[in-house]
Design a protein around this motif. Structure first.
Motif, PDB file in Angstrom:
ATOM      1  N   ARG A 287       3.929  30.740  72.057  1.00  0.00           N
ATOM      2  CA  ARG A 287       4.945  30.029  71.281  1.00  0.00           C
ATOM      3  C   ARG A 287       4.293  29.074  70.286  1.00  0.00           C
ATOM      4  O   ARG A 287       4.853  28.803  69.228  1.00  0.00           O
ATOM      5  N   TYR A 288       3.106  28.573  70.611  1.00  0.00           N
ATOM      6  CA  TYR A 288       2.390  27.723  69.661  1.00  0.00           C
ATOM      7  C   TYR A 288       1.893  28.581  68.495  1.00  0.00           C
ATOM      8  O   TYR A 288       1.333  29.651  68.695  1.00  0.00           O
ATOM      9  N   GLY A 289       2.123  28.100  67.293  1.00  0.00           N
ATOM     10  CA  GLY A 289       1.697  28.845  66.120  1.00  0.00           C
ATOM     11  C   GLY A 289       2.742  29.789  65.571  1.00  0.00           C
ATOM     12  O   GLY A 289       2.552  30.388  64.510  1.00  0.00           O
ATOM     13  N   LEU A 290       3.867  29.940  66.273  1.00  0.00           N
ATOM     14  CA  LEU A 290       4.956  30.769  65.780  1.00  0.00           C
ATOM     15  C   LEU A 290       5.950  29.897  65.017  1.00  0.00           C
ATOM     16  O   LEU A 290       6.191  28.742  65.385  1.00  0.00           O
ATOM     17  N   LYS A 291       6.541  30.441  63.985  1.00  0.00           N
ATOM     18  CA  LYS A 291       7.415  29.688  63.084  1.00  0.00           C
ATOM     19  C   LYS A 291       8.530  28.990  63.832  1.00  0.00           C
ATOM     20  O   LYS A 291       8.822  27.817  63.594  1.00  0.00           O
ATOM     21  N   ASN A 292       9.186  29.697  64.730  1.00  0.00           N
ATOM     22  CA  ASN A 292      10.319  29.134  65.465  1.00  0.00           C
ATOM     23  C   ASN A 292       9.996  28.904  66.935  1.00  0.00           C
ATOM     24  O   ASN A 292      10.895  28.887  67.784  1.00  0.00           O
ATOM     25  N   SER A 293       8.714  28.763  67.230  1.00  0.00           N
ATOM     26  CA  SER A 293       8.247  28.365  68.556  1.00  0.00           C
ATOM     27  C   SER A 293       8.900  29.162  69.684  1.00  0.00           C
ATOM     28  O   SER A 293       8.801  30.380  69.737  1.00  0.00           O
ATOM     29  N   ASP A 294       9.623  28.476  70.574  1.00  0.00           N
ATOM     30  CA  ASP A 294      10.177  29.133  71.753  1.00  0.00           C
ATOM     31  C   ASP A 294      11.204  30.197  71.394  1.00  0.00           C
ATOM     32  O   ASP A 294      11.372  31.178  72.121  1.00  0.00           O
ATOM     33  N   TYR A 295      11.903  30.043  70.264  1.00  0.00           N
ATOM     34  CA  TYR A 295      12.884  31.052  69.863  1.00  0.00           C
ATOM     35  C   TYR A 295      12.194  32.379  69.537  1.00  0.00           C
ATOM     36  O   TYR A 295      12.693  33.451  69.874  1.00  0.00           O
ATOM     37  N   ASP A 296      11.044  32.294  68.860  1.00  0.00           N
ATOM     38  CA  ASP A 296      10.294  33.515  68.584  1.00  0.00           C
ATOM     39  C   ASP A 296       9.754  34.112  69.882  1.00  0.00           C
ATOM     40  O   ASP A 296       9.719  35.324  70.052  1.00  0.00           O
ATOM     41  N   ARG A 297       9.324  33.243  70.802  1.00  0.00           N
ATOM     42  CA  ARG A 297       8.843  33.740  72.089  1.00  0.00           C
ATOM     43  C   ARG A 297       9.969  34.445  72.839  1.00  0.00           C
ATOM     44  O   ARG A 297       9.749  35.491  73.459  1.00  0.00           O
ATOM     45  N   GLN A 298      11.179  33.886  72.801  1.00  0.00           N
ATOM     46  CA  GLN A 298      12.318  34.532  73.452  1.00  0.00           C
ATOM     47  C   GLN A 298      12.498  35.955  72.931  1.00  0.00           C
ATOM     48  O   GLN A 298      12.676  36.902  73.711  1.00  0.00           O
ATOM     49  N   GLN A 299      12.463  36.100  71.609  1.00  0.00           N
ATOM     50  CA  GLN A 299      12.667  37.417  71.024  1.00  0.00           C
ATOM     51  C   GLN A 299      11.510  38.363  71.368  1.00  0.00           C
ATOM     52  O   GLN A 299      11.730  39.565  71.566  1.00  0.00           O
ATOM     53  N   ASN A 300      10.303  37.819  71.453  1.00  0.00           N
ATOM     54  CA  ASN A 300       9.168  38.659  71.836  1.00  0.00           C
ATOM     55  C   ASN A 300       9.281  39.115  73.288  1.00  0.00           C
ATOM     56  O   ASN A 300       8.915  40.245  73.630  1.00  0.00           O
ATOM     57  N   GLN A 301       9.786  38.235  74.142  1.00  0.00           N
ATOM     58  CA  GLN A 301       9.996  38.606  75.535  1.00  0.00           C
ATOM     59  C   GLN A 301      11.075  39.680  75.645  1.00  0.00           C
ATOM     60  O   GLN A 301      10.936  40.648  76.406  1.00  0.00           O
ATOM     61  N   GLN A 302      12.150  39.511  74.893  1.00  0.00           N
ATOM     62  CA  GLN A 302      13.201  40.516  74.900  1.00  0.00           C
ATOM     63  C   GLN A 302      12.678  41.851  74.365  1.00  0.00           C
ATOM     64  O   GLN A 302      13.014  42.915  74.890  1.00  0.00           O
ATOM     65  N   GLN A 303      11.856  41.779  73.316  1.00  0.00           N
ATOM     66  CA  GLN A 303      11.282  43.002  72.757  1.00  0.00           C
ATOM     67  C   GLN A 303      10.442  43.716  73.809  1.00  0.00           C
ATOM     68  O   GLN A 303      10.474  44.942  73.915  1.00  0.00           O
ATOM     69  N   LEU A 304       9.710  42.942  74.600  1.00  0.00           N
ATOM     70  CA  LEU A 304       8.870  43.539  75.637  1.00  0.00           C
ATOM     71  C   LEU A 304       9.720  44.222  76.697  1.00  0.00           C
ATOM     72  O   LEU A 304       9.385  45.317  77.175  1.00  0.00           O
ATOM     73  N   ILE A 305      10.848  43.598  77.063  1.00  0.00           N
ATOM     74  CA  ILE A 305      11.762  44.224  78.020  1.00  0.00           C
ATOM     75  C   ILE A 305      12.215  45.581  77.489  1.00  0.00           C
ATOM     76  O   ILE A 305      12.175  46.592  78.184  1.00  0.00           O
ATOM     77  N   LYS A 306      12.637  45.598  76.244  1.00  0.00           N
ATOM     78  CA  LYS A 306      13.126  46.847  75.662  1.00  0.00           C
ATOM     79  C   LYS A 306      12.008  47.866  75.550  1.00  0.00           C
ATOM     80  O   LYS A 306      12.219  49.065  75.792  1.00  0.00           O
ATOM     81  N   ALA A 307      10.801  47.425  75.206  1.00  0.00           N
ATOM     82  CA  ALA A 307       9.666  48.342  75.075  1.00  0.00           C
ATOM     83  C   ALA A 307       9.322  48.993  76.410  1.00  0.00           C
ATOM     84  O   ALA A 307       9.035  50.187  76.487  1.00  0.00           O
ATOM     85  N   MET A 308       9.369  48.215  77.491  1.00  0.00           N
ATOM     86  CA  MET A 308       9.089  48.753  78.815  1.00  0.00           C
ATOM     87  C   MET A 308      10.174  49.741  79.224  1.00  0.00           C
ATOM     88  O   MET A 308       9.888  50.799  79.793  1.00  0.00           O
ATOM     89  N   ALA A 309      11.430  49.367  78.943  1.00  0.00           N
ATOM     90  CA  ALA A 309      12.537  50.257  79.284  1.00  0.00           C
ATOM     91  C   ALA A 309      12.414  51.575  78.542  1.00  0.00           C
ATOM     92  O   ALA A 309      12.589  52.659  79.115  1.00  0.00           O
ATOM     93  N   LYS A 310      12.092  51.501  77.250  1.00  0.00           N
ATOM     94  CA  LYS A 310      11.976  52.713  76.445  1.00  0.00           C
ATOM     95  C   LYS A 310      10.791  53.565  76.891  1.00  0.00           C
ATOM     96  O   LYS A 310      10.893  54.791  76.974  1.00  0.00           O
ATOM     97  N   LYS A 311       9.680  52.908  77.221  1.00  0.00           N
ATOM     98  CA  LYS A 311       8.499  53.656  77.649  1.00  0.00           C
ATOM     99  C   LYS A 311       8.765  54.375  78.971  1.00  0.00           C
ATOM    100  O   LYS A 311       8.372  55.533  79.161  1.00  0.00           O
ATOM    101  N   ALA A 312       9.447  53.695  79.877  1.00  0.00           N
ATOM    102  CA  ALA A 312       9.768  54.309  81.165  1.00  0.00           C
ATOM    103  C   ALA A 312      10.670  55.518  80.977  1.00  0.00           C
ATOM    104  O   ALA A 312      10.592  56.496  81.731  1.00  0.00           O
ATOM    105  N   THR A 313      11.532  55.449  79.964  1.00  0.00           N
ATOM    106  CA  THR A 313      12.426  56.570  79.676  1.00  0.00           C
ATOM    107  C   THR A 313      11.682  57.710  78.993  1.00  0.00           C
ATOM    108  O   THR A 313      11.848  58.885  79.337  1.00  0.00           O
ATOM    109  N   ASP A 314      10.826  57.371  78.042  1.00  0.00           N
ATOM    110  CA  ASP A 314      10.181  58.386  77.210  1.00  0.00           C
ATOM    111  C   ASP A 314       9.061  59.142  77.917  1.00  0.00           C
ATOM    112  O   ASP A 314       8.793  60.296  77.603  1.00  0.00           O
TER     113      ASP A 314
END
Length: 410
Positions: A287-314
């Protein structure tokens, strides 16, 4: 507040702890039991790992994709696999009075499903009363059971934390991530922490829950490595605050310093790429060094959830019973779960129609800090309206009318 009658059977608090001493169960100081946190059989302390790796995302494998079974797997076989693989998952009462009442649907999974996912960072100390939940995610599945939404609550949101007798808390105002720590005090343990967090969120948003999970920092890397890798799109180049290379090998900074060798910072370059487990978990923590700090981290965490879900499916994991069972068992060692008394297999199988492609990531406060002018962070009117739509199971309609809440992460 209505008294729950069917969502919290008395036996849940004494549910079977995980076999083999799962790292997911924290010390329950003063609780007189509870598996393998601060003490095993005969009072012997459980061996702790030196390094805990994030995060809650392994729950994705359980609730985001792997356990949202595809139609290609036989129903009977799938339930059998799920029942077998989840048999050792630690179950606790994590919701307390924040669980859905009978009037709200109770244990009936035919309607909408709302899960509270709490990620805790226990790397510095393992004491149950010295941990805050910095990852707070609500997983909403509408009554149609064909879509899922992820909403992160900002860690610094000011909230009224209600009185909590278990930890001798009289009630007061604090950042919402403090609710977990406050509930865990004085012997409340992680169970008390989750209960107070859930009650705080219910008071703030009006949302009650069908289930909850606490995710610790052990085993995350192995889950992603089991999948092979995950595709992550880095929107902003960021230097890791936690890891460096030594002789070309990624190491936690504390361990790298002990080598006495030259340390080269890990830098996550902008662009879409396949990430190994260590890189994905490290990027999700920044989160340090990101423009919107924890908000950007939240979106990155959500992206990781979706990436894992998609990989498990694919990659065929969902249709290969052997791979599925191994992945569920690995994930099951990393969290404590509450399904409101509903059998885990039934709870999971209800969500089989949702795949990684149907996970929609939503932003709170338009993805940036929403202050009141006095340094306090509050949920915006639009965000509160979004949570009201969750409560009424009208989130799809809300998102259609407010497309700006959709995260632009891949």
């Amino acid at each position: 507040m209505p008294v729950q009658t069917s969502r919290r059977p008395p036996s849940l608090d004494a549910a079977r702890p995980p076999a083999g001493g799962s790292a997911a169960v924290p010390p329950q100081r003063g609780s007189g039991g509870g598996g393998n946190g601060g003490g095993g059989k005969g009072g012997r302390p459980t061996k702790r790992k030196r390094r805990k790796d994030p995060l809650w995302a392994r729950l994705t494998v359980v609730f985001g994709a792997v356990l949202m079974m595809s139609s290609g797997v036989a129903i009977v076989g799938s339930k059998a696999v799920i029942s077998s693989a989840t048999g050792d998952i630690a179950q606790r009462n994590l919701l307390g009075e924040a669980g859905k009442t009978d009037a709200e649907g109770g244990a009936n999974l035919d309607g909408p499903i709302d899960m509270l996912l709490l990620g805790v960072d226990a790397r510095e100390r393992w004491a149950a009363d010295d941990v805050r939940s910095d990852s707070i995610i609500i997983l909403h599945i509408p009554a149609t059971h064909d879509q899922a939404y992820l909403i992160s609550i900002p860690r610094d949101t000011e909230a009224q934390i209600p009185p909590f007798k278990k930890s001798n808390w009289p009630g007061g105002t604090d950042k919402i991530n403090a609710a977990f720590q406050i509930g865990a005090r004085n012997g409340g343990g992680w169970e008390g922490g989750a209960q107070l967090m859930a009650q705080t969120i219910k008071r703030l948003t009006g949302v009650s829950f069908d289930g909850a999970a606490i995710i610790n920092f052990g085993g995350f890397k192995n889950i992603i490595d089991t999948l092979g890798s995950v595709r992550i799109c880095v929107s902003q180049e960021v230097k890791s605050h936690h890891m460096s290379y030594v002789d070309g090998k990624p190491m936690w900074n504390a361990d790298a310093k002990k080598t006495g060798k030259r340390m080269t910072p890990v830098v996550h370059k902008k662009g879409c790429q396949e990430m190994e487990g260590w890189a994905a978990l490290d990027y999700s923590r920044q989160r340090y060094g990101l423009k919107n700090s924890d908000y950007d981290r939240q979106q990155n965490q959500q992206q990781l959830i979706k990436a894992m879900a998609k990989k498990a499916t694919d990659n065929g994991t969902l249709t290969n019973l052997g791979k599925l069972q191994a992945l569920i068992k690995a994930a099951g060692k990393a969290f404590v779960l509450d399904t409101g008394g509903v059998p885990i297999a039934n709870f999971i199988f209800t969500m089989r129609g949702v795949s990684g492609n149907e996970l929609t990531m939503l932003k709170t406060n338009n993805g940036t800090f929403n202050g009141d002018g006095n340094g306090k962070e509050l949920l915006s009117a639009e965000t509160l309206a979004m949570f009201d739509a969750v409560k009424k199971d009208k989130l799809a309609e809300f998102v259609f009318n407010h497309p700006e809440v959709i995260s632009t992460r891949k």
